[in-house]
Design a protein around this motif. Sequence first.
Motif, PDB file in Angstrom:
ATOM      1  N   MET A  28       0.856  -1.185   0.000  1.00 51.56           N
ATOM      2  CA  MET A  28       0.000   0.000   0.000  1.00 51.56           C
ATOM      3  C   MET A  28       0.896   1.240   0.000  1.00 51.56           C
ATOM      4  O   MET A  28       1.854   1.317   0.743  1.00 51.56           O
ATOM      5  CB  MET A  28      -0.892  -0.035   1.227  1.00 51.56           C
ATOM      6  N   ALA A  29       0.584   2.205  -0.825  1.00 52.46           N
ATOM      7  CA  ALA A  29       1.406   3.406  -0.977  1.00 52.46           C
ATOM      8  C   ALA A  29       1.190   4.362   0.191  1.00 52.46           C
ATOM      9  O   ALA A  29       0.085   4.493   0.702  1.00 52.46           O
ATOM     10  CB  ALA A  29       1.049   4.098  -2.275  1.00 52.46           C
ATOM     11  N   SER A  30       2.284   5.020   0.585  1.00 55.15           N
ATOM     12  CA  SER A  30       2.185   6.060   1.601  1.00 55.15           C
ATOM     13  C   SER A  30       2.089   7.409   0.908  1.00 55.15           C
ATOM     14  O   SER A  30       2.749   7.648  -0.101  1.00 55.15           O
ATOM     15  CB  SER A  30       3.415   6.048   2.504  1.00 55.15           C
ATOM     16  N   ILE A  31       1.279   8.278   1.461  1.00 61.83           N
ATOM     17  CA  ILE A  31       1.059   9.595   0.876  1.00 61.83           C
ATOM     18  C   ILE A  31       1.472  10.646   1.901  1.00 61.83           C
ATOM     19  O   ILE A  31       1.001  10.637   3.035  1.00 61.83           O
ATOM     20  CB  ILE A  31      -0.421   9.785   0.488  1.00 61.83           C
ATOM     21  N   SER A  32       2.368  11.554   1.492  1.00 63.21           N
ATOM     22  CA  SER A  32       2.830  12.622   2.374  1.00 63.21           C
ATOM     23  C   SER A  32       1.842  13.785   2.353  1.00 63.21           C
ATOM     24  O   SER A  32       1.069  13.948   1.403  1.00 63.21           O
ATOM     25  CB  SER A  32       4.206  13.098   1.910  1.00 63.21           C
ATOM     26  N   THR A  33       1.873  14.602   3.371  1.00 62.66           N
ATOM     27  CA  THR A  33       0.970  15.757   3.440  1.00 62.66           C
ATOM     28  C   THR A  33       1.212  16.744   2.294  1.00 62.66           C
ATOM     29  O   THR A  33       0.308  17.483   1.925  1.00 62.66           O
ATOM     30  CB  THR A  33       1.128  16.506   4.774  1.00 62.66           C
ATOM     31  N   SER A  34       2.411  16.748   1.719  1.00 65.92           N
ATOM     32  CA  SER A  34       2.684  17.647   0.589  1.00 65.92           C
ATOM     33  C   SER A  34       1.933  17.208  -0.669  1.00 65.92           C
ATOM     34  O   SER A  34       1.785  17.984  -1.603  1.00 65.92           O
ATOM     35  CB  SER A  34       4.179  17.718   0.309  1.00 65.92           C
TER      36      SER A  34
ATOM     37  N   GLY B 201     -10.131  15.357  -3.225  1.00 65.50           N
ATOM     38  CA  GLY B 201     -10.466  14.141  -3.958  1.00 65.50           C
ATOM     39  C   GLY B 201      -9.518  12.994  -3.694  1.00 65.50           C
ATOM     40  O   GLY B 201      -9.807  11.861  -4.086  1.00 65.50           O
ATOM     41  N   LEU B 202      -8.385  13.233  -3.028  1.00 72.58           N
ATOM     42  CA  LEU B 202      -7.426  12.166  -2.716  1.00 72.58           C
ATOM     43  C   LEU B 202      -8.066  11.172  -1.738  1.00 72.58           C
ATOM     44  O   LEU B 202      -8.729  11.570  -0.795  1.00 72.58           O
ATOM     45  CB  LEU B 202      -6.163  12.760  -2.104  1.00 72.58           C
ATOM     46  N   LYS B 203      -7.881   9.875  -2.011  1.00 75.15           N
ATOM     47  CA  LYS B 203      -8.473   8.849  -1.140  1.00 75.15           C
ATOM     48  C   LYS B 203      -7.375   8.211  -0.308  1.00 75.15           C
ATOM     49  O   LYS B 203      -6.336   7.829  -0.825  1.00 75.15           O
ATOM     50  CB  LYS B 203      -9.203   7.827  -1.981  1.00 75.15           C
ATOM     51  N   PHE B 204      -7.610   8.096   1.009  1.00 75.35           N
ATOM     52  CA  PHE B 204      -6.631   7.528   1.924  1.00 75.35           C
ATOM     53  C   PHE B 204      -7.353   6.723   3.009  1.00 75.35           C
ATOM     54  O   PHE B 204      -8.576   6.807   3.147  1.00 75.35           O
ATOM     55  CB  PHE B 204      -5.758   8.632   2.539  1.00 75.35           C
ATOM     56  N   LEU B 205      -6.576   5.917   3.754  1.00 75.35           N
ATOM     57  CA  LEU B 205      -7.150   5.121   4.838  1.00 75.35           C
ATOM     58  C   LEU B 205      -6.988   5.859   6.158  1.00 75.35           C
ATOM     59  O   LEU B 205      -5.907   6.344   6.477  1.00 75.35           O
ATOM     60  CB  LEU B 205      -6.453   3.767   4.940  1.00 75.35           C
ATOM     61  N   MET B 206      -8.066   5.942   6.915  1.00 75.16           N
ATOM     62  CA  MET B 206      -8.038   6.539   8.254  1.00 75.16           C
ATOM     63  C   MET B 206      -8.750   5.571   9.173  1.00 75.16           C
ATOM     64  O   MET B 206      -9.927   5.259   8.941  1.00 75.16           O
ATOM     65  CB  MET B 206      -8.736   7.907   8.230  1.00 75.16           C
ATOM     66  N   ASP B 207      -8.056   5.035  10.170  1.00 68.04           N
ATOM     67  CA  ASP B 207      -8.620   4.043  11.092  1.00 68.04           C
ATOM     68  C   ASP B 207      -9.147   2.827  10.332  1.00 68.04           C
ATOM     69  O   ASP B 207     -10.180   2.262  10.696  1.00 68.04           O
ATOM     70  CB  ASP B 207      -9.727   4.673  11.946  1.00 68.04           C
ATOM     71  N   GLY B 208      -8.472   2.444   9.237  1.00 68.21           N
ATOM     72  CA  GLY B 208      -8.841   1.258   8.482  1.00 68.21           C
ATOM     73  C   GLY B 208     -10.005   1.427   7.535  1.00 68.21           C
ATOM     74  O   GLY B 208     -10.461   0.458   6.936  1.00 68.21           O
ATOM     75  N   GLN B 209     -10.522   2.654   7.385  1.00 67.54           N
ATOM     76  CA  GLN B 209     -11.651   2.889   6.489  1.00 67.54           C
ATOM     77  C   GLN B 209     -11.266   3.925   5.432  1.00 67.54           C
ATOM     78  O   GLN B 209     -10.547   4.887   5.736  1.00 67.54           O
ATOM     79  CB  GLN B 209     -12.870   3.376   7.277  1.00 67.54           C
ATOM     80  N   PRO B 210     -11.737   3.739   4.176  1.00 60.95           N
ATOM     81  CA  PRO B 210     -11.382   4.688   3.115  1.00 60.95           C
ATOM     82  C   PRO B 210     -12.074   6.034   3.314  1.00 60.95           C
ATOM     83  O   PRO B 210     -13.240   6.091   3.684  1.00 60.95           O
ATOM     84  CB  PRO B 210     -11.861   3.994   1.841  1.00 60.95           C
TER      85      PRO B 210
ATOM     86  N   GLY C 121      -2.499   5.152   1.388  1.00 62.95           N
ATOM     87  CA  GLY C 121      -3.447   5.351   0.300  1.00 62.95           C
ATOM     88  C   GLY C 121      -4.510   4.269   0.337  1.00 62.95           C
ATOM     89  O   GLY C 121      -4.238   3.131   0.699  1.00 62.95           O
ATOM     90  N   ALA C 122      -5.734   4.617  -0.016  1.00 64.23           N
ATOM     91  CA  ALA C 122      -6.829   3.643  -0.023  1.00 64.23           C
ATOM     92  C   ALA C 122      -6.862   2.942  -1.369  1.00 64.23           C
ATOM     93  O   ALA C 122      -6.708   3.572  -2.413  1.00 64.23           O
ATOM     94  CB  ALA C 122      -8.153   4.342   0.251  1.00 64.23           C
ATOM     95  N   ASP C 123      -7.054   1.629  -1.345  1.00 66.43           N
ATOM     96  CA  ASP C 123      -7.109   0.831  -2.567  1.00 66.43           C
ATOM     97  C   ASP C 123      -8.550   0.809  -3.069  1.00 66.43           C
ATOM     98  O   ASP C 123      -9.240  -0.194  -2.955  1.00 66.43           O
ATOM     99  CB  ASP C 123      -6.596  -0.583  -2.277  1.00 66.43           C
ATOM    100  N   VAL C 124      -8.983   1.935  -3.615  1.00 69.22           N
ATOM    101  CA  VAL C 124     -10.341   2.040  -4.142  1.00 69.22           C
ATOM    102  C   VAL C 124     -10.272   2.322  -5.635  1.00 69.22           C
ATOM    103  O   VAL C 124      -9.286   2.854  -6.132  1.00 69.22           O
ATOM    104  CB  VAL C 124     -11.156   3.139  -3.427  1.00 69.22           C
ATOM    105  N   ILE C 125     -11.330   1.969  -6.349  1.00 65.37           N
ATOM    106  CA  ILE C 125     -11.389   2.143  -7.800  1.00 65.37           C
ATOM    107  C   ILE C 125     -12.627   2.970  -8.132  1.00 65.37           C
ATOM    108  O   ILE C 125     -13.725   2.660  -7.674  1.00 65.37           O
ATOM    109  CB  ILE C 125     -11.485   0.777  -8.510  1.00 65.37           C
TER     110      ILE C 125
END
Length: 188
Positions: free
Chosen positions: A1-7, A12-21, A64-68
């Motif tokens: 799973m990709a890591s996304i920096s605050t920069s 519209g960016l999708k990420f995981l927070m507490d295991g949820q997209p 990053g969230a693995d969503v399509i």
Amino acid sequence: MASISTSEFKNGLKFLMDGQPCTIIDNTIVQPGKGQSFNRVKYRNLITGKVLENTFKSGEKVEGADVIDTDLQYLYNDGEFWHFMDPSSFEQYQAGSAAVADMEKWLVEQDTCTVTLWNGDPIAVKPPKQVVLEVTDTDPGLKGDTAGTGGKPATLSTGAVVQVPLFITIGEKVICNTETGEYVSRAK
């Protein structure tokens, strides 16, 4: 799973927070005169639909969230689920009320919607930017009033209520913007 920096944060960016997209709705970079800069982020949990806020220190990373996001054709509503079909493979998906949320009033059968899939299940539905709907109820029209003098409420075939110009009558088809919920023009 990709890591996304605050920069790399953007709307519209999708990420995981507490295991949820989640998806970012608003990102503000704050640079105080003294101390480390940070990002004030407003985001929507794609499972529950709740809008939350969080503050991330500059350089902090999230997964990053693995969503399509895929284009699916809206078929029908059976009262409990909204059914969509992939036009290329004819595979059907059913979305619950949490995925559709307040977009139900903009769903028109046979329209192509953008559906967000997470582990093969629809978690968010986005209708086309503009839809054509028929006016089912409004006050009588006024002849010759073509300039914008406010408007009047009109109920559309899906149940949505929008402000329309005074010359619009029952039975006419109008184009509405689904992002702002506003009248755009008459449909030809």
